[in-house]
Design a protein around this motif. Structure first.
Motif, short mmCIF file in Angstrom:
data_model
loop_
_atom_site.label_atom_id
_atom_site.label_comp_id
_atom_site.label_asym_id
_atom_site.label_seq_id
_atom_site.Cartn_x
_atom_site.Cartn_y
_atom_site.Cartn_z
N GLY A 36 0.18 -1.15 -0.12
CA GLY A 36 0.57 0.37 -0.27
C GLY A 36 1.13 1.67 -0.44
O GLY A 36 1.97 1.29 -0.70
N SER A 37 0.12 2.19 0.40
CA SER A 37 1.25 4.16 0.04
C SER A 37 1.28 4.06 2.05
O SER A 37 0.24 3.59 2.86
CB SER A 37 0.10 4.95 -0.19
OG SER A 37 -0.90 4.71 -0.05
N GLU A 38 2.17 5.58 1.94
CA GLU A 38 2.11 5.59 3.19
C GLU A 38 0.58 6.80 3.77
O GLU A 38 0.44 6.60 5.03
CB GLU A 38 3.35 6.82 3.17
CG GLU A 38 4.01 7.33 4.51
CD GLU A 38 5.44 7.96 4.48
OE1 GLU A 38 6.04 8.63 5.24
OE2 GLU A 38 5.70 8.11 3.55
N ASP A 39 0.04 7.22 2.95
CA ASP A 39 -1.14 7.23 3.30
C ASP A 39 -2.27 6.63 3.16
O ASP A 39 -3.81 7.00 3.66
CB ASP A 39 -1.73 8.96 2.29
CG ASP A 39 -1.64 8.73 0.88
OD1 ASP A 39 -1.30 7.76 0.72
OD2 ASP A 39 -2.37 9.18 0.41
N ASN B 2 2.64 7.14 -5.36
CA ASN B 2 2.33 7.36 -4.38
C ASN B 2 3.52 6.15 -3.25
O ASN B 2 3.81 6.16 -2.56
CB ASN B 2 1.44 7.64 -3.03
CG ASN B 2 0.60 8.93 -3.66
OD1 ASN B 2 1.88 9.74 -3.50
ND2 ASN B 2 -0.56 9.20 -3.07
N GLU B 3 2.55 5.43 -3.57
CA GLU B 3 3.36 3.45 -3.28
C GLU B 3 4.68 3.17 -3.48
O GLU B 3 4.81 2.41 -3.07
CB GLU B 3 1.95 2.29 -4.25
CG GLU B 3 1.13 2.18 -3.56
CD GLU B 3 0.19 0.94 -3.35
OE1 GLU B 3 0.91 0.46 -4.25
OE2 GLU B 3 -0.98 1.34 -3.39
N ALA B 4 4.92 4.08 -4.86
CA ALA B 4 6.47 3.60 -5.01
C ALA B 4 7.41 4.85 -3.74
O ALA B 4 8.67 3.80 -3.86
CB ALA B 4 6.69 4.27 -6.66
N ARG B 5 6.65 5.75 -4.09
CA ARG B 5 7.57 6.52 -3.42
C ARG B 5 7.83 6.06 -1.24
O ARG B 5 8.80 6.07 -0.50
CB ARG B 5 6.85 7.62 -2.66
CG ARG B 5 6.75 8.79 -4.38
CD ARG B 5 5.74 9.80 -3.89
NE ARG B 5 5.71 10.63 -5.27
CZ ARG B 5 5.72 11.65 -6.08
NH1 ARG B 5 4.94 12.65 -4.60
NH2 ARG B 5 5.64 11.93 -7.06
N PHE B 6 6.64 5.25 -1.53
CA PHE B 6 6.51 4.67 0.37
C PHE B 6 7.61 3.41 0.57
O PHE B 6 8.63 3.26 1.28
CB PHE B 6 5.64 4.17 0.29
CG PHE B 6 5.20 3.57 1.68
CD1 PHE B 6 5.67 3.84 2.99
CD2 PHE B 6 3.86 2.67 1.90
CE1 PHE B 6 5.76 3.13 3.92
CE2 PHE B 6 4.49 1.34 2.89
CZ PHE B 6 4.43 1.79 4.41
N PHE B 7 7.68 2.79 -1.08
CA PHE B 7 8.40 1.76 -1.13
C PHE B 7 9.58 1.89 -1.23
O PHE B 7 10.96 1.46 -0.55
CB PHE B 7 8.13 0.75 -2.39
CG PHE B 7 8.81 -0.34 -3.22
CD1 PHE B 7 9.48 -1.28 -2.29
CD2 PHE B 7 9.55 -0.46 -3.77
CE1 PHE B 7 10.38 -2.24 -2.32
CE2 PHE B 7 10.29 -1.49 -4.81
CZ PHE B 7 10.02 -2.64 -3.53
N VAL B 8 10.27 3.49 -1.76
CA VAL B 8 11.55 3.61 -1.90
C VAL B 8 12.15 4.05 -0.55
O VAL B 8 13.72 3.98 -0.06
CB VAL B 8 11.88 4.63 -3.23
CG1 VAL B 8 13.76 5.39 -2.90
CG2 VAL B 8 11.75 4.09 -4.18
N LYS B 9 11.01 4.46 0.83
CA LYS B 9 11.36 5.33 1.67
C LYS B 9 12.29 4.78 2.72
O LYS B 9 12.80 4.50 3.21
CB LYS B 9 10.01 6.19 2.42
CG LYS B 9 11.07 6.09 3.23
CD LYS B 9 9.56 7.38 3.89
CE LYS B 9 9.76 7.66 5.63
NZ LYS B 9 8.32 8.41 6.08
N ILE B 10 11.31 2.67 2.29
CA ILE B 10 11.55 1.89 2.88
C ILE B 10 13.07 1.29 3.02
O ILE B 10 13.61 0.59 4.04
CB ILE B 10 10.34 1.07 3.66
CG1 ILE B 10 8.99 2.30 4.13
CG2 ILE B 10 10.57 0.33 4.48
CD1 ILE B 10 9.71 2.67 5.61
#
Length: 374
Positions: A39-42, A81-89
């Motif tokens: 999923g996504s961060e939000d 958004n999900e890609a950004r969450f994935f990369v962040k972690i």
């Protein structure tokens, strides 16, 4: 297809010990793909609690480590958004730029799934992880949901058990069983080395800044905001508050088991709170002062919010204050894109009045989730 190197993929359902990965290696495994996020961060903001140990201990025994994200996106923007969450972690876990980053795309959650999947993979690459992969089942590739040739240099990882024809001509890997080693783990063949060959950590952790999540229109069910799960909440209860169904909330947030939500979890919601006002705790608030503001009692607030200690509330906490009463103070939660003047116009007042009532030193600075007294 000269190679048939073995690799496995793991999530929180598998072990994370050195011994576990040593056993896998002894059975011929050369690589492991670790689930990081879902999923996504939000939205569901799920991070595999075993990921850090799985990455560390798989690498310790010499296995090539890749990462995957379980996709729940419902639009191209949501996919970003999900890609950004994935990369962040991935960055938090020290994954270097040479890591294979895989989109696990097996939930057909948007009409043009191909476009959304491309948006996900392109965003991952733009944020510094250029080695990407795409996992899905054979039926998605052969049924017109995903075009295996539509994602540039992404390595295609095709899932199909008990088959001899993968259905596509560019599969880099094949997940052929969910228990091929007798270890209760998905097992795959790597045909070109993408998941099993090469030294680890040759790159550096990408330094590209990760943008904040974009406001998202969820196809079919536009998300109107977020809700933080409180102790005692159920998904059906939350759905009832927002005039929707738990099935829709499950779809928007990628929730596989609607009985599994937890306090503090942030859910995307759709609809508006039905005849019930909410208030976000501000600095200096007490439960008594909030009760007075909304014409209710401390005991009522304790009851409807499942508060164990009425003396302990915290800034940013979401408090249900019951049905709005005529003439009482009204609360408004700032949404993405709001300005103070727009909010004032909505409620038939002025931005100056709102700024004064809410003690805003700078009327140009308000933030999503902030509670304003109207």
């Amino acid at each position: 297809m000269a190679l048939r190197n073995l690799f496995i993929d793991v999530s929180s359902h598998q072990e994370d010990s050195v011994a576990y990965f040593q056993l896998a290696k002894a059975k011929g495994v050369m690589g492991v793909v670790v689930k990081l996020t879902e999923g996504s961060e939000d939205g569901s903001a799920y991070v595999n609690p075993r990921a850090a140990a799985q990455i560390r201990n798989a690498a310790a025994v010499g296995l090539r480590v890749s990462c995957y994200h379980f996709a729940r996106y419902t639009s191209n923007t949501d996919a970003q958004n999900e890609a950004r969450f994935f990369v962040k972690i991935a960055k938090q876990y020290g994954m270097t730029s040479d890591t294979r980053m895989v989109d696990d795309a097996e939930v057909h959650s948007v009409a043009d799934y191909n476009s959304a999947t491309a948006a996900f993979l392109n965003e991952v690459k733009a944020l510094g992880y250029t080695n990407v992969g795409l996992y899905s089942m054979k039926s998605f590739f052969t049924g017109g949901i995903l075009n295996s040739h539509g994602f540039g240099d992404a390595k295609i990882w095709d899932a199909g058990y008990g088959i001899t024809d993968l259905g596509i001509d560019n599969a880099a890997a094949w997940q052929w069983t969910d228990n091929g080693l007798g270890m209760n783990v998905d097992t795959s063949y790597d045909f070109d080395g993408a998941f099993t060959v090469g030294s680890l950590n040759l790159g550096t952790v990408p330094s590209t800044p990760i943008p904040a999540p974009n406001p998202v229109e969820h196809v079919g069910h536009p998300a109107t905001g977020t809700y933080t799960v409180q102790s005692g909440d159920t998904l059906s209860g939350i759905a009832a508050k927002f005039g929707t169904t738990y099935q829709i909330l499950s779809a928007i947030n990628g929730i596989g088991d609607p009985n599994q939500i937890w306090p503090g979890q942030v859910l995307k919601v759709t609809g508006t709170v039905s005849q019930e006002s909410t208030y976000y705790v501000q600095a200096g608030d007490t439960l008594s002062s909030i009760a007075t503001k909304f014409g209710t009692t401390v005991s009522n607030l304790v009851s409807i919010n499942h508060i164990s200690n009425p003396n302990v509330i915290y800034v940013g906490q979401k408090i249900y204050v019951g049905e709005a009463k005529q003439g009482q103070s009204n609360a408004y939660t700032v949404q993405s894109g709001d300005t103070l003047s727009a909010i004032a116009s909505k409620f038939g007042t002025t931005w100056q009045a709102l700024a004064q009532k809410n003690g805003l030193a700078n009327p140009n600075v308000i933030y999503v989730g902030q509670t304003l007294t109207i």
